[in-house]
Design a protein around this motif. Structure first.
Motif, PDB file in Angstrom:
ATOM      1  N   UNK A  69      46.061  21.502  36.273  1.00 11.58           N
ATOM      2  CA  UNK A  69      46.619  22.811  35.912  1.00 11.58           C
ATOM      3  C   UNK A  69      46.992  23.598  37.168  1.00 11.58           C
ATOM      4  N   UNK A  70      46.078  23.628  38.149  1.00 13.23           N
ATOM      5  CA  UNK A  70      46.357  24.362  39.380  1.00 13.23           C
ATOM      6  C   UNK A  70      47.596  23.861  40.077  1.00 13.23           C
ATOM      7  N   UNK A  71      47.759  22.548  40.155  1.00 16.87           N
ATOM      8  CA  UNK A  71      48.952  21.990  40.815  1.00 16.87           C
ATOM      9  C   UNK A  71      50.211  22.271  40.006  1.00 16.87           C
ATOM     10  N   UNK A  72      50.119  22.217  38.683  1.00 15.29           N
ATOM     11  CA  UNK A  72      51.287  22.539  37.852  1.00 15.29           C
ATOM     12  C   UNK A  72      51.724  23.986  38.046  1.00 15.29           C
ATOM     13  N   UNK A 240      36.087  21.943  22.516  1.00 14.37           N
ATOM     14  CA  UNK A 240      35.071  22.049  23.564  1.00 14.37           C
ATOM     15  C   UNK A 240      35.743  22.429  24.885  1.00 14.37           C
ATOM     16  N   UNK A 241      34.958  22.804  25.919  1.00 10.28           N
ATOM     17  CA  UNK A 241      35.565  23.102  27.215  1.00 10.28           C
ATOM     18  C   UNK A 241      36.410  21.949  27.763  1.00 10.28           C
ATOM     19  N   UNK A 242      35.973  20.715  27.555  1.00  9.63           N
ATOM     20  CA  UNK A 242      36.753  19.565  28.019  1.00  9.63           C
ATOM     21  C   UNK A 242      38.064  19.463  27.262  1.00  9.63           C
ATOM     22  N   UNK A 243      38.000  19.607  25.953  1.00 10.90           N
ATOM     23  CA  UNK A 243      39.225  19.578  25.152  1.00 10.90           C
ATOM     24  C   UNK A 243      40.119  20.760  25.492  1.00 10.90           C
ATOM     25  N   UNK A 244      39.518  21.907  25.790  1.00  8.94           N
ATOM     26  CA  UNK A 244      40.299  23.092  26.169  1.00  8.94           C
ATOM     27  C   UNK A 244      41.106  22.824  27.431  1.00  8.94           C
ATOM     28  N   UNK A 245      40.517  22.123  28.390  1.00  8.62           N
ATOM     29  CA  UNK A 245      41.239  21.824  29.630  1.00  8.62           C
ATOM     30  C   UNK A 245      42.441  20.932  29.350  1.00  8.62           C
ATOM     31  N   UNK A 249      46.442  21.814  29.928  1.00  6.28           N
ATOM     32  CA  UNK A 249      47.370  20.970  30.693  1.00  6.28           C
ATOM     33  C   UNK A 249      48.670  20.783  29.928  1.00  6.28           C
ATOM     34  N   UNK A 250      48.558  20.437  28.648  1.00 11.56           N
ATOM     35  CA  UNK A 250      49.747  20.230  27.825  1.00 11.56           C
ATOM     36  C   UNK A 250      50.569  21.516  27.746  1.00 11.56           C
ATOM     37  N   UNK A 251      49.888  22.639  27.570  1.00 12.27           N
ATOM     38  CA  UNK A 251      50.584  23.935  27.462  1.00 12.27           C
ATOM     39  C   UNK A 251      51.318  24.273  28.763  1.00 12.27           C
TER      40      UNK A 251
END
Length: 430
Positions: A69-72, A240-245, A249-251
């Motif tokens: 996410x940060x790199x995107x 969950x937090x993992x699924x949220x990440x 990313x997709x968003x």
């Protein structure tokens, strides 16, 4: 005591001679096993099993996602949109671009979860804008470095994910417990920026019109929805937090590629490669720390430390002071992520024997380690900003000294007023 000295002494020696942190943890663990069994009968199968066990975690899948996410965000020009929102909101105050710097870091923190991503992504934008408006380069770099430490405090946060997984506590609770400390950090930094700007006579920009603010918000509205999606999804139980990440990313990829059209297939592939390299480096540390934690437990090193401190320290206040000083010292020499893997298995059982809330102390420990990111001799964020700003190291240190005041002020407050951390989780996760 001999095992304790060998375990920590070997680790420090290996780190001193330049061995990477993950391999240093593995090497120190093998030294202890060899001391007790001999090198010819070291259970290398168990060593391999324990290191692999360390990376076999669904929760830790959130780490590469937040790195991505940060790199995107940096690649797609979202940093500029975030900066423009902050500028239209607070740019008219005394030392306006200093406030913009802090506020934009606060907003960006809710997307990347990484101090280095903040410093490397927003840093060039912030420093160029401040210098163009008449601010000293050293001061601009100091504000950028110190405000980047907000990144891993405001959720989502990579260190919070790591701590939650290692301490076996709710990651959502650590996320929510970080909100008030993050706000305190931002407000105190903005107060210091206003004070220094007034003394140095830094310029005051013209207040942005409502239409300018509205245009900036429209341009950056989609990116700033990212933390809201993550937090709302976790609190509502949708994921969950993992699924949220993964959802984030997709968003982010969707808005960067199809809405703003700043992300190409080739650049996305390059970002994925770079994220994979960063993730691999972290996985080595995670694997090494798993073996290290197993050795700590196997030879009851943690129990010995707890017994020693319990016999010599009765006051919770004294213990908190000692632990803060110890973690601050470690953070000056070891980067935040390896330090979390090293310290959490030792500290969490200790604080629980004194009745300290692990959620509360988790946020305290993360803030401690964030201060280490801008403290010599290691200071990852410090050196990142020095490179971005192209300033002398001595000048950067001189300018950043006042910014330790809001950081240590926040640390003291959340250490001795636990409800500043526990209030939000207790209300929203009731």
């Amino acid at each position: 005591m001999t095992i304790f000295l060998v375990l920590f002494g070997a680790l420090l020696l290996l780190l001193f001679i330049g061995v990477p942190v993950g391999f240093a943890m593995i090497g120190a663990s093998i030294c202890v096993l060899a001391l007790n069994r001999g090198f010819d009968v070291v259970p290398y199968e168990m060593v391999a099993q324990r290191t692999l066990y360390g990376v076999n975690s669904f929760t830790l899948l959130a780490i590469p996602a937040f790195l991505l996410i940060g790199r995107l965000m940096n690649e797609s020009g979202i940093s500029d949109r975030v900066f423009n929102i902050a500028r239209s909101a607070v740019g008219h105050l005394r030392g306006g671009l200093g406030h913009v710097n802090v506020l934009s870091s606060f907003i960006f923190a809710g997307m990347s979860g990484s101090a280095v991503a903040d410093a490397g992504g927003l840093g060039p934008v912030q420093i160029r804008a401040m210098e163009r408006d008449g601010y000293d380069r050293g001061f601009s770099a100091a504000v950028t470095a110190s405000s980047a430490t907000i990144g891993p405090i405001i959720p989502p946060s990579i260190p919070a994910v790591i701590y939650g997984a290692l301490a076996n506590v709710s990651i959502a609770a650590v996320f929510l417990g970080s909100i008030i400390p993050g706000i305190l950090m931002g407000l105190m930094m903005m107060g210091l920026v206003a004070f220094i700007s007034h003394r140095r006579g830094y310029p005051v920009a013209t207040r942005a019109s409502f239409s300018d603010f509205a245009r900036a918000m429209v341009a950056g509205f989609l990116p700033i929805l990212t933390p809201m999606i993550i937090i709302f999804g976790i609190l509502s139980g949708i994921f969950t937090p993992t699924e949220a990440s993964a959802v984030a990313v997709v968003y982010c990829a969707f808005i960067a590629a199809l809405v703003y059209r700043t992300l190409t297939l080739s650049s996305f592939w390059r970002i994925c490669r770079e994220t994979a390299v960063d993730t691999a480096a972290l996985l080595v540390i995670i694997a090494g720390s798993a073996l290290y934690a197993w050795v700590l437990a196997r030879y009851q090193v943690t129990s010995q430390i707890i017994d020693f401190l319990s016999a010599n320290i009765e006051s919770v206040v004294v213990l908190l002071i000692v632990l803060n000083l110890f973690i601050l010292l470690i953070g000056c020499f070891i980067d935040s992520v390896p330090a979390l893997f090293l310290l959490t298995p030792i500290v969490v059982p200790l604080i629980q024997t004194y009745g300290i809330d692990p959620i509360h102390f988790g946020v305290v420990m993360i803030l401690n380690l964030m201060i280490g990111l801008i403290t010599p001799p290691v200071g990852t964020v410090l050196f990142t900003v020095q490179k971005v700003a192209d300033v002398r190291f001595g000048m950067l240190i001189r300018e950043i000294l006042p910014f330790y005041i809001p950081l240590f002020g926040t640390l003291i407050l959340i250490t001795f007023i636990p409800w500043l951390v526990t209030f939000v989780p207790s209300v929203l996760l009731r």
